[in-house]
Design a protein around this motif. Structure first.
Motif, PDB file in Angstrom:
ATOM      1  N   PHE A 100       0.850  -1.200   0.000  1.00 28.65           N
ATOM      2  CA  PHE A 100       0.000   0.000   0.000  1.00 28.65           C
ATOM      3  C   PHE A 100       0.878   1.240   0.000  1.00 28.65           C
ATOM      4  CE2 PHE A 100      -2.781   3.242   1.707  1.00 28.65           C
ATOM      5  CZ  PHE A 100      -3.952   2.983   1.022  1.00 28.65           C
ATOM      6  N   ALA A 107      -3.627   6.682  -3.633  1.00 32.45           N
ATOM      7  CA  ALA A 107      -3.275   5.261  -3.654  1.00 32.45           C
ATOM      8  C   ALA A 107      -4.172   4.514  -4.632  1.00 32.45           C
ATOM      9  CB  ALA A 107      -3.434   4.655  -2.260  1.00 32.45           C
ATOM     10  N   VAL A 109      -6.080   1.172  -4.968  1.00 28.66           N
ATOM     11  CA  VAL A 109      -6.578   0.141  -4.059  1.00 28.66           C
ATOM     12  C   VAL A 109      -7.209  -0.970  -4.902  1.00 28.66           C
ATOM     13  CG1 VAL A 109      -8.086  -0.347  -2.100  1.00 28.66           C
ATOM     14  CG2 VAL A 109      -7.021   1.918  -2.326  1.00 28.66           C
TER      15      VAL A 109
END
Length: 141
Positions: A100, A107, A109
């Motif tokens: 992560f 980010a 995901v």
């Protein structure tokens, strides 16, 4: 239990409650940084509506540890939303953990809830004036 289940008549909807040690400071943050103003207020509480949902900022002597996302906002274009909020002075969290990582505050995901029909999500996190951790997400189809 399904919220639409008629066997649960007392459950109508869910709404977020966020603590604020300084309610006026929080009001300024949400107005100046996020462009949100309360639609109603009472002593010790401010009610906001955003995208068909409600949340409340309430005066509290306690504070959240800010170690988890307390409220998430869905946006259509996360890059544009992050850029605008940065322009307004919002500081985004940078994370570099195994599996992560954020880049420029955003980010990638993997995965999403099957009912949303998305294959993933792009997310970003920031703290409000009271230390509450807020997230923004853009589904990836």
């Amino acid at each position: 239990m399904d919220a639409d289940d008629t066997s649960a008549p007392a459950l109508v909807r869910a709404a977020t409650r966020l603590p604020a040690q300084d309610l006026e400071r929080a009001r300024r943050f949400y107005s100046e940084k996020l462009g949100l103003d309360p639609v109603d207020e009472r002593p010790g509480g401010l009610l906001y509506r955003c995208g068909g949902a409600e949340f409340v900022l309430f005066r509290s002597t306690g504070a959240s540890p800010g170690t988890f996302t307390q409220m998430a906002l869905e946006v259509k274009d996360i890059e544009a939303a992050v850029a605008e909020l940065k322009r307004r002075g919002v500081v985004f969290e940078e994370v570099d953990a195994p599996g992560f990582r954020t880049r420029g505050g955003i980010a990638e995901v993997e995965g999403n809830y099957p009912s949303k029909g998305a294959r993933g999500e792009r997310g970003a996190w920031f703290r409000d004036s009271e230390g509450n951790l807020l997230g923004m997400g853009e589904p990836v189809f």
